[in-house]
Write a protein that holds these residues in place. Structure first.
Motif, PDB file in Angstrom:
ATOM      1  N   VAL A 195       0.836  -1.205   0.000  1.00 26.94           N
ATOM      2  CA  VAL A 195       0.000   0.000   0.000  1.00 26.94           C
ATOM      3  C   VAL A 195       0.870   1.254   0.000  1.00 26.94           C
ATOM      4  N   MET A 196       1.932   1.240   0.819  1.00 33.17           N
ATOM      5  CA  MET A 196       2.782   2.429   0.912  1.00 33.17           C
ATOM      6  C   MET A 196       3.558   2.676  -0.369  1.00 33.17           C
ATOM      7  N   TRP A 197       4.056   1.595  -1.016  1.00 32.82           N
ATOM      8  CA  TRP A 197       4.749   1.779  -2.302  1.00 32.82           C
ATOM      9  C   TRP A 197       3.779   2.330  -3.354  1.00 32.82           C
ATOM     10  N   SER A 198       2.528   1.904  -3.291  1.00 40.55           N
ATOM     11  CA  SER A 198       1.530   2.409  -4.231  1.00 40.55           C
ATOM     12  C   SER A 198       1.264   3.893  -3.996  1.00 40.55           C
ATOM     13  N   LEU A 199       1.134   4.280  -2.733  1.00 43.09           N
ATOM     14  CA  LEU A 199       0.918   5.695  -2.417  1.00 43.09           C
ATOM     15  C   LEU A 199       2.086   6.547  -2.893  1.00 43.09           C
ATOM     16  N   ASP A 200       3.301   6.024  -2.735  1.00 47.17           N
ATOM     17  CA  ASP A 200       4.477   6.774  -3.176  1.00 47.17           C
ATOM     18  C   ASP A 200       4.508   6.884  -4.698  1.00 47.17           C
ATOM     19  N   SER A 201       4.099   5.804  -5.396  1.00 51.19           N
ATOM     20  CA  SER A 201       4.086   5.851  -6.858  1.00 51.19           C
ATOM     21  C   SER A 201       3.084   6.870  -7.382  1.00 51.19           C
ATOM     22  N   HIS A 202       2.053   7.174  -6.580  1.00 50.83           N
ATOM     23  CA  HIS A 202       1.066   8.186  -6.956  1.00 50.83           C
ATOM     24  C   HIS A 202       1.448   9.571  -6.416  1.00 50.83           C
ATOM     25  N   LYS A 203       2.711   9.700  -6.011  1.00 51.63           N
ATOM     26  CA  LYS A 203       3.295  10.988  -5.600  1.00 51.63           C
ATOM     27  C   LYS A 203       2.592  11.613  -4.401  1.00 51.63           C
ATOM     28  N   MET A 204       2.325  10.804  -3.419  1.00 54.85           N
ATOM     29  CA  MET A 204       1.779  11.320  -2.170  1.00 54.85           C
ATOM     30  C   MET A 204       2.763  12.345  -1.588  1.00 54.85           C
ATOM     31  N   PRO A 205       2.293  13.473  -1.080  1.00 52.20           N
ATOM     32  CA  PRO A 205       3.205  14.479  -0.520  1.00 52.20           C
ATOM     33  C   PRO A 205       4.106  13.881   0.556  1.00 52.20           C
ATOM     34  N   TYR A 206       5.351  14.306   0.546  1.00 47.82           N
ATOM     35  CA  TYR A 206       6.315  13.763   1.510  1.00 47.82           C
ATOM     36  C   TYR A 206       5.845  13.931   2.956  1.00 47.82           C
ATOM     37  N   LEU A 207       5.309  15.088   3.273  1.00 50.32           N
ATOM     38  CA  LEU A 207       4.896  15.333   4.651  1.00 50.32           C
ATOM     39  C   LEU A 207       3.725  14.433   5.037  1.00 50.32           C
ATOM     40  N   SER A 208       2.857  14.129   4.081  1.00 47.27           N
ATOM     41  CA  SER A 208       1.752  13.207   4.358  1.00 47.27           C
ATOM     42  C   SER A 208       2.282  11.788   4.595  1.00 47.27           C
ATOM     43  N   GLU A 209       3.283  11.388   3.818  1.00 41.49           N
ATOM     44  CA  GLU A 209       3.915  10.086   4.056  1.00 41.49           C
ATOM     45  C   GLU A 209       4.502  10.029   5.457  1.00 41.49           C
ATOM     46  N   PHE A 210       5.185  11.090   5.824  1.00 43.17           N
ATOM     47  CA  PHE A 210       5.784  11.133   7.156  1.00 43.17           C
ATOM     48  C   PHE A 210       4.715  11.022   8.243  1.00 43.17           C
ATOM     49  N   ALA A 211       3.643  11.799   8.107  1.00 46.68           N
ATOM     50  CA  ALA A 211       2.582  11.805   9.118  1.00 46.68           C
ATOM     51  C   ALA A 211       1.943  10.423   9.256  1.00 46.68           C
ATOM     52  N   SER A 212       1.772   9.724   8.125  1.00 47.97           N
ATOM     53  CA  SER A 212       1.179   8.386   8.192  1.00 47.97           C
ATOM     54  C   SER A 212       2.079   7.433   8.967  1.00 47.97           C
ATOM     55  N   ASN A 213       3.381   7.595   8.830  1.00 50.25           N
ATOM     56  CA  ASN A 213       4.321   6.750   9.565  1.00 50.25           C
ATOM     57  C   ASN A 213       4.243   6.998  11.070  1.00 50.25           C
ATOM     58  N   TRP A 214       4.365   8.234  11.445  1.00 48.37           N
ATOM     59  CA  TRP A 214       4.376   8.576  12.872  1.00 48.37           C
ATOM     60  C   TRP A 214       3.064   8.157  13.530  1.00 48.37           C
ATOM     61  N   GLY A 215       1.942   8.432  12.860  1.00 53.73           N
ATOM     62  CA  GLY A 215       0.643   8.081  13.421  1.00 53.73           C
ATOM     63  C   GLY A 215       0.442   6.575  13.545  1.00 53.73           C
ATOM     64  N   LEU A 216       0.802   5.827  12.502  1.00 50.90           N
ATOM     65  CA  LEU A 216       0.631   4.374  12.542  1.00 50.90           C
ATOM     66  C   LEU A 216       1.508   3.722  13.605  1.00 50.90           C
ATOM     67  N   LEU A 217       2.739   4.149  13.699  1.00 55.02           N
ATOM     68  CA  LEU A 217       3.663   3.544  14.658  1.00 55.02           C
ATOM     69  C   LEU A 217       3.211   3.794  16.098  1.00 55.02           C
ATOM     70  N   GLY A 218       2.894   5.044  16.407  1.00 56.55           N
ATOM     71  CA  GLY A 218       2.434   5.347  17.759  1.00 56.55           C
ATOM     72  C   GLY A 218       1.107   4.684  18.079  1.00 56.55           C
ATOM     73  N   GLY A 219       0.174   4.712  17.129  1.00 57.29           N
ATOM     74  CA  GLY A 219      -1.136   4.107  17.355  1.00 57.29           C
ATOM     75  C   GLY A 219      -1.074   2.598  17.511  1.00 57.29           C
ATOM     76  N   SER A 220      -0.211   1.935  16.731  1.00 55.55           N
ATOM     77  CA  SER A 220      -0.132   0.473  16.809  1.00 55.55           C
ATOM     78  C   SER A 220       0.419   0.003  18.156  1.00 55.55           C
ATOM     79  N   LEU A 221       1.272   0.810  18.770  1.00 57.22           N
ATOM     80  CA  LEU A 221       1.777   0.459  20.102  1.00 57.22           C
ATOM     81  C   LEU A 221       0.669   0.530  21.142  1.00 57.22           C
ATOM     82  N   ILE A 222      -0.187   1.509  21.003  1.00 58.29           N
ATOM     83  CA  ILE A 222      -1.312   1.635  21.941  1.00 58.29           C
ATOM     84  C   ILE A 222      -2.266   0.447  21.781  1.00 58.29           C
ATOM     85  N   VAL A 223      -2.533   0.061  20.534  1.00 61.49           N
ATOM     86  CA  VAL A 223      -3.418  -1.080  20.280  1.00 61.49           C
ATOM     87  C   VAL A 223      -2.810  -2.371  20.820  1.00 61.49           C
ATOM     88  N   ALA A 224      -1.475  -2.529  20.683  1.00 54.73           N
ATOM     89  CA  ALA A 224      -0.813  -3.769  21.105  1.00 54.73           C
ATOM     90  C   ALA A 224      -0.621  -3.868  22.611  1.00 54.73           C
TER      91      ALA A 224
END
Length: 508
Positions: free
Chosen positions: A440-469
């Motif tokens: 999914v992430m490689w696909s988003l990058d191939s569609h030229k997702m803004p760099y800052l949006s890519e960054f935000a998705s990383n930070w949010g997913l990583l922090g959120g997944s720790l809370i869920v786990a």
């Protein structure tokens, strides 16, 4: 010291039960058992020092680590340059979409291949896809071979699913409970040493150039040759049934699985530990950030020689992180349940610190800023450029973070079970979900997702997944998993886990 026992009378039911319960304690470290005869189990000596025998977990760990050193290790060195070593990442993005989409499917059923075909053949087949992938990138520099490129990506997805499921099953099921963190640390260090050595190839080729350009043919050829030798090296590995621990016990492996039984095994995994689904967001996140780091940071911002240097430092940091964190997770002074809780808190704090620093860097440029078509005079950052030290250390900490995250996930899975059957299912879930997230992430990058949006998705997913786990890590990781619990609701028996030569194997 021998593990021989007097024969048990067939009518002595109570005595048999008592003996089985007594001997279960040897599975994870009791008496040293008698090993089978043959060169695989002959003690290797280096002068006065006794080393492990060939078919021992430590020796096999190192051997499999070097297979990964030469195959996915070199792949990481190539991918870490951004765009598979090419200035335009579009082709590599498309190849990786095919790669990880296929990987996501085959990783779920990789345990069946591992246990049916054996570790040796599964690893060897898995390694072939890596050299074909690198070959397709080399051809794409000179010819229009888009169809072959996508096919190579899909093939690597299948092969990587086999290789990583075999590796993950070994990592979790071969060591005793007290050694699982150390085993991960050793493996991850050797594996990432491959990426370190691989990074030296483009670094040496472009050492005097301050341009951002596609790597040379010689770089691709070197990767192809090394990956091919990795596939051949896998043929020297032992299958799981031949591996004997120091106490004489064998690893627990599923017998003669089919695709149907593998699906059933996955369902049994859910029924045994339904809270395992809380780890799935961590699985999903574990390769999500690779695209951003490789393409949107290293590939987009730096010259070719600096990208190679960043790669080298990134994977050196992974070695340090894996060894330090892996050994720390096995410190016996603290109970395992306490270590699990401490690791969760530490990982959450590290996420906030590292990605908080990453935000200060990410907001400083956009895709348009580094686009040579829009800004022909744009200068990519070189190691000789003023201000390089800050981004360099950020990239080092990204590498350290990657190792700690992967080490945590493997350790949590290993702490939930010692069963080879269940371990294969856990690893299948892990690699499948991880790869789906990466696709999914490689696909988003191939569609030229803004760099800052890519960054935000990383930070949010990583922090959120720790809370869920947190609930499963906090509540379900115990100080010890008994053999009886591990065998519950599987087709494994006590005969699969008792040391070699025990008479109880014939009566259980």
């Amino acid at each position: 010291m021998s593990t021989e026992h007097p024969a048990v009378h067939p009518d002595a039911d109570m005595k048999e039960t008592t003996r089985v319960e007594t001997d279960l304690g040897a599975v994870d470290g009791g008496e040293v058992g008698a090993r089978p005869r043959g060169w695989r189990h002959h003690q290797i000596k280096a002068g006065p020092v006794n080393l492990a025998w060939y078919a021992s977990p430590p020796f096999q760990l190192v051997l499999v680590s070097f297979v990964c050193f030469l195959c996915p290790g070199m792949f990481n060195a190539l991918s870490g340059l951004g765009g598979g070593g090419q200035t335009d990442p579009t082709l590599a993005d498309k190849m990786n979409i095919g790669l990880y989409s296929t990987f996501a499917v085959f990783a779920f059923f990789g345990g069946g291949f591992v246990n049916y075909c054996g570790v040796r053949l599964t690893l060897a087949l898995g390694g072939i896809g890596y050299c074909i992938y690198a070959l397709s990138l080399l051809l794409s520099v000179h010819y229009s071979v888009g169809g072959f490129n996508i096919t190579a990506g899909v093939l690597l997805g299948f092969c990587a699913g086999l290789l990583w499921t075999a590796q993950g099953t070994i990592m979790i099921s071969y060591p005793a409970e007290k050694d699982k963190g150390k085993y991960f640390g050793i493996f991850w260090a050797i594996f990432n040493l491959g990426a370190v050595i691989g990074s030296l190839i483009p670094l040496g080729e472009s050492i005097h150039s301050k341009e951002n350009k596609t790597v040379s043919d010689g770089t691709y050829i070197a990767f192809i040759v090394l990956m091919f030798f990795g596939s051949l090296l896998a043929l020297l590995a032992c299958n799981g049934r031949d591996v004997i621990r120091k106490d004489g016990s064998r690893v627990v492996l599923m017998k003669h699985p089919t695709v149907v039984s593998e699906i059933i095994g996955m369902w049994e995994t859910f029924t045994y530990q339904p809270m395992v689904v809380l780890l799935f967001p961590m699985f999903w996140s574990s390769n999500w950030f690779i695209t951003y780091q490789a393409n949107s940071v290293n590939g987009a911002y730096f010259t070719t020689r600096t990208k190679a240097l960043n790669n080298l430092l990134y994977y050196l940091a992974q070695i340090v992180g894996a060894l330090a964190f892996g050994y720390a997770m096995d410190i016996q002074y603290f109970k395992r349940s306490l270590r699990a809780k401490i690791s969760l808190v530490f990982l959450f704090a590290l996420t906030m610190i590292v990605w908080g620093g990453g935000y200060a860097f990410a907001k400083g440029y956009t895709r348009a800023d580094v686009n040579k078509d829009l800004h022909p005079d744009h200068q990519f950052m070189d190691w000789s450029t003023s201000g390089y030290v800050g981004p360099m250390f950020l990239y080092i900490f990204y590498g350290l973070y990657d190792a700690v995250w992967q080490a945590s996930v493997y350790w949590y899975m290993g702490a939930l079970s010692n069963s080879g059957r269940r371990s294969a299912n856990y690893v299948g879930f892990y690699k499948g979900i991880q790869s789906a997230g990466a696709a999914v992430m490689w696909s988003l990058d191939s569609h030229k997702m803004p760099y800052l949006s890519e960054f935000a998705s990383n930070w949010g997913l990583l922090g959120g997944s720790l809370i869920v786990a947190a609930p499963i890590i906090w509540l379900k990781i115990s100080d010890h998993v008994s053999v009886e619990d591990d065998l519950h609701n599987t087709d494994e028996t006590l005969a699969d886990v008792l040391p070699q030569g025990h008479p109880e194997k014939t009566v259980v």
